[in-house]
Design a protein around this motif. Structure first.
Motif, short mmCIF file in Angstrom:
data_model
loop_
_atom_site.label_atom_id
_atom_site.label_comp_id
_atom_site.label_asym_id
_atom_site.label_seq_id
_atom_site.Cartn_x
_atom_site.Cartn_y
_atom_site.Cartn_z
N ILE A 83 0.83 -1.21 0.00
CA ILE A 83 0.00 0.00 0.00
C ILE A 83 0.87 1.26 0.00
CG2 ILE A 83 -1.66 1.35 1.34
CD1 ILE A 83 -2.83 -1.30 2.37
N CYS A 84 1.88 1.28 0.86
CA CYS A 84 2.76 2.46 0.96
C CYS A 84 3.53 2.74 -0.32
CB CYS A 84 3.72 2.30 2.13
SG CYS A 84 2.94 2.37 3.77
N SER A 85 3.81 1.68 -1.07
CA SER A 85 4.57 1.86 -2.31
C SER A 85 3.78 2.67 -3.34
CB SER A 85 4.95 0.50 -2.90
OG SER A 85 3.80 -0.20 -3.39
N LEU A 86 2.47 2.84 -3.11
CA LEU A 86 1.65 3.63 -4.03
C LEU A 86 2.09 5.08 -4.11
CD1 LEU A 86 -1.95 2.30 -3.24
CD2 LEU A 86 -0.86 2.31 -5.49
N VAL A 87 2.75 5.58 -3.07
CA VAL A 87 3.15 7.00 -3.08
C VAL A 87 4.12 7.29 -4.22
CG1 VAL A 87 2.77 7.32 -0.60
CG2 VAL A 87 5.03 6.61 -1.42
N LYS A 88 4.81 6.28 -4.68
CA LYS A 88 5.74 6.46 -5.80
C LYS A 88 5.01 6.67 -7.11
CE LYS A 88 9.73 6.04 -3.71
NZ LYS A 88 10.68 7.18 -3.68
N ASN A 89 3.73 6.31 -7.16
CA ASN A 89 2.94 6.45 -8.39
C ASN A 89 2.13 7.74 -8.42
OD1 ASN A 89 3.89 3.93 -9.01
ND2 ASN A 89 1.98 2.86 -8.55
N ALA A 90 2.19 8.54 -7.34
CA ALA A 90 1.37 9.75 -7.25
C ALA A 90 1.61 10.68 -8.43
CB ALA A 90 1.65 10.48 -5.94
N ASN A 91 0.55 11.32 -8.90
CA ASN A 91 0.64 12.16 -10.09
C ASN A 91 1.14 13.58 -9.81
OD1 ASN A 91 -0.48 10.09 -11.75
ND2 ASN A 91 -2.51 10.57 -10.92
N SER A 92 1.10 14.01 -8.55
CA SER A 92 1.52 15.37 -8.20
C SER A 92 1.89 15.43 -6.73
CB SER A 92 0.38 16.35 -8.48
OG SER A 92 -0.70 16.11 -7.59
N PRO A 93 2.61 16.48 -6.32
CA PRO A 93 2.94 16.64 -4.90
C PRO A 93 1.68 16.71 -4.03
CG PRO A 93 4.30 18.10 -6.22
CD PRO A 93 3.29 17.50 -7.14
N GLU A 94 0.64 17.32 -4.56
CA GLU A 94 -0.62 17.40 -3.82
C GLU A 94 -1.19 16.01 -3.57
OE1 GLU A 94 0.46 21.13 -5.43
OE2 GLU A 94 0.09 19.25 -6.50
N ASP A 95 -1.10 15.15 -4.61
CA ASP A 95 -1.59 13.78 -4.46
C ASP A 95 -0.77 13.01 -3.43
OD1 ASP A 95 -3.63 14.12 -6.19
OD2 ASP A 95 -2.83 12.86 -7.81
N VAL A 96 0.53 13.28 -3.39
CA VAL A 96 1.40 12.63 -2.40
C VAL A 96 0.92 12.97 -0.99
CG1 VAL A 96 3.72 12.56 -1.40
CG2 VAL A 96 3.45 12.57 -3.88
N LEU A 97 0.65 14.26 -0.75
CA LEU A 97 0.19 14.69 0.56
C LEU A 97 -1.14 14.06 0.94
CD1 LEU A 97 1.11 18.51 0.39
CD2 LEU A 97 2.20 16.77 1.81
N GLU A 98 -2.06 14.01 -0.02
CA GLU A 98 -3.36 13.41 0.23
C GLU A 98 -3.24 11.90 0.49
OE1 GLU A 98 -6.37 14.77 0.69
OE2 GLU A 98 -5.32 16.69 0.65
N MET A 99 -2.36 11.26 -0.27
CA MET A 99 -2.17 9.82 -0.12
C MET A 99 -1.55 9.50 1.26
SD MET A 99 -0.44 7.30 -2.94
CE MET A 99 -1.30 8.14 -4.28
N VAL A 100 -0.58 10.31 1.63
CA VAL A 100 0.07 10.14 2.93
C VAL A 100 -0.94 10.34 4.06
CG1 VAL A 100 1.67 11.27 4.54
CG2 VAL A 100 2.43 10.68 2.24
N LYS A 101 -1.79 11.33 3.91
CA LYS A 101 -2.81 11.60 4.91
C LYS A 101 -3.77 10.42 5.03
CE LYS A 101 -6.40 14.99 6.10
NZ LYS A 101 -7.10 16.24 5.66
N ALA A 102 -4.18 9.88 3.89
CA ALA A 102 -5.12 8.75 3.88
C ALA A 102 -4.52 7.51 4.54
CB ALA A 102 -5.54 8.44 2.45
N ILE A 103 -3.27 7.22 4.19
CA ILE A 103 -2.62 6.01 4.71
C ILE A 103 -2.29 6.15 6.20
CG2 ILE A 103 -0.58 4.53 4.55
CD1 ILE A 103 -0.49 5.22 1.53
N SER A 104 -1.60 7.24 6.55
CA SER A 104 -1.14 7.39 7.93
C SER A 104 -2.29 7.54 8.92
CB SER A 104 -0.18 8.58 8.05
OG SER A 104 -0.82 9.79 7.64
N SER A 105 -3.37 8.19 8.49
CA SER A 105 -4.53 8.34 9.38
C SER A 105 -5.15 7.00 9.74
CB SER A 105 -5.58 9.24 8.73
OG SER A 105 -5.08 10.55 8.56
#
Length: 414
Positions: A83-105
């Motif tokens: 699941i965490c490896s998905l951050v490498k596929n993010a389309n933008s820095p904003e998506d990275v932040l949103e993805m991190v928020k979703a996972i870590s929460s």
């Protein structure tokens, strides 16, 4: 036990969705389970094809948390690694932040379930990230999980690198406040790290200026004062002049707390005894023990006596100031030496203490000015010594030259 066996970069995500959905619907029976499993897998596949990695991350992490208590630590770690490896596929820095928020929460939602493993998952996520602010967000979740999951011992070593982290993250003052306060809360869980906890609490309070909304820091300012007064091994702090702490002086409820701090940093035992007589209930309400406070104030009063420029303290002054018996004077001197508050020699014949060094109870503008004056004096003294050495050197060289000339002249006459 079912095990995830990914066969390709794309299939690993589907494998996790299928694995978690099968476990989630295992008790519902085949007729109810199969349609749901198929639906979830189809949604995951559509997200992969469309490159909607944030939606996929949300789907996967939600499914994983539903079954986290049913699977082994090894399988949970494997699931979150994918699941965490998905951050490498993010389309933008904003998506990275949103993805991190979703996972870590989601990871910190169940802190009592495999807490140490969840910390490991967050650290792995942190190391996968290149985005500085996303790393900061994950680290904040780490601190939350450490306290709520009672696994603070795993994160304390990282506090030594905080200065480097701050440079890397480039976070603003508001985020720094959150960070310092969170670290102070982690350290508070360990009774042996009171000094470190107070240090980060002071850093938090120091981020506030008179232009800020100081009410936000009021409760923490009180906490810092009480922690300092309670600590039997902390005799110096820089709280008094901080705006976040100074506001307490004019607060009807907390004015006694500020006065107490002022006494411990600038006054002697007699002032504390007067305060105690008038505010005994206040001290008790904060869990302060009068005997402990008196002990600390005696040591601080001795430091105050030692700070006198003369460098000598009569035994009688110590007896009167500390309000102890004559035969106890040397005992308190030894206590102060043991606490590294003063360096001194006891002249028992003349009944005086000769002080060579003493600690400062606070280090504010007055102490900085004093240090500046001392450094300037030392600089001038060293300059005078260098000038004297150079003058003597010139004189000596001149004498040697005159002697050599006389010798050469004598040889010439012969």
């Amino acid at each position: 036990m079912t095990t995830i066996v990914p066969t390709s970069e794309e299939d690993q995500f589907l494998a996790v969705v299928r694995f978690t959905s099968q476990l989630a619907w295992a008790d519902a029976g085949p007729e109810a389970a199969e349609p749901e499993i198929t639906r979830l897998c189809r949604e995951a596949e559509e997200s992969i094809v469309a490159g909607k990695w944030l939606e996929l991350a949300s789907l996967m992490v939600t499914s994983a948390e539903l079954v986290s208590s049913k699977i082994s630590e090894k399988d949970l770690e494997c699931t979150y690694t994918i699941i965490c490896s998905l951050v490498k596929n993010a389309n933008s820095p904003e998506d990275v932040l949103e993805m991190v928020k979703a996972i870590s929460s989601k990871v910190v939602q169940q802190p009592s379930d495999k807490a140490s493993l969840r910390l490991k998952i967050l650290f792995n996520l942190y190391n996968l990230l290149d985005h500085p602010y996303a790393r900061f967000q994950v680290y904040m979740k780490v601190l939350t999980l450490a306290v709520e999951g009672k696994v603070t011992e795993y994160v304390v070593p990282s506090f030594k690198k905080i200065d480097n982290f701050l440079k890397e993250w480039s976070i603003d003052t508001k985020d720094q406040r959150q960070l310092f306060l969170a670290i102070a809360n982690v350290l508070r869980e360990n009774k042996s790290l009171v000094k470190e906890s107070l240090n980060f609490l002071t850093k938090y309070l120091a981020t506030f200026s008179n232009e800020d909304a100081l009410d936000e820091a009021k409760e923490e300012a009180v906490r810092a004062v009480i922690e300092f007064v309670k600590a039997s091994n902390i005799f110096q702090c820089d709280l008094l002049d901080l705006p976040a702490v100074a506001q307490l002086e004019k607060d009807a409820k907390y004015a006694p707390v500020y006065l107490l701090l002022k006494i411990f940093l600038t006054q002697r035992l007699n002032a504390y005894l007067e305060f105690q007589a008038a505010n005994a209930e206040c001290l008790q309400s904060y869990g302060l023990v009068d005997e402990d406070c008196v002990t600390k104030m005696r040591l601080l009063s001795l430091v105050d006596l030692a700070s006198d420029e003369s460098g000598k303290i009569p035994y009688a002054s110590i007896k009167d100031t500390l309000q102890v018996k004559e035969e106890e004077v040397e005992l308190w001197i030894v206590k102060a030496i043991t606490a590294k508050l003063i360096d001194c020699k006891m002249d028992q014949m003349n009944q005086v203490v000769i002080v060579s060094r003493c600690s400062e109870r606070e280090f504010g503008s007055k102490q900085w000015q004093s240090l500046r004056t001392k450094l300037a004096t030392w600089r001038d003294n060293i300059g005078n010594v260098i000038s004297t050495i150079e003058s003597n050197k010139v004189t000596e060289e001149g004498s040697q030259a005159s002697s050599s000339a006389a010798t050469i002249q004598g040889l010439g006459v012969r």
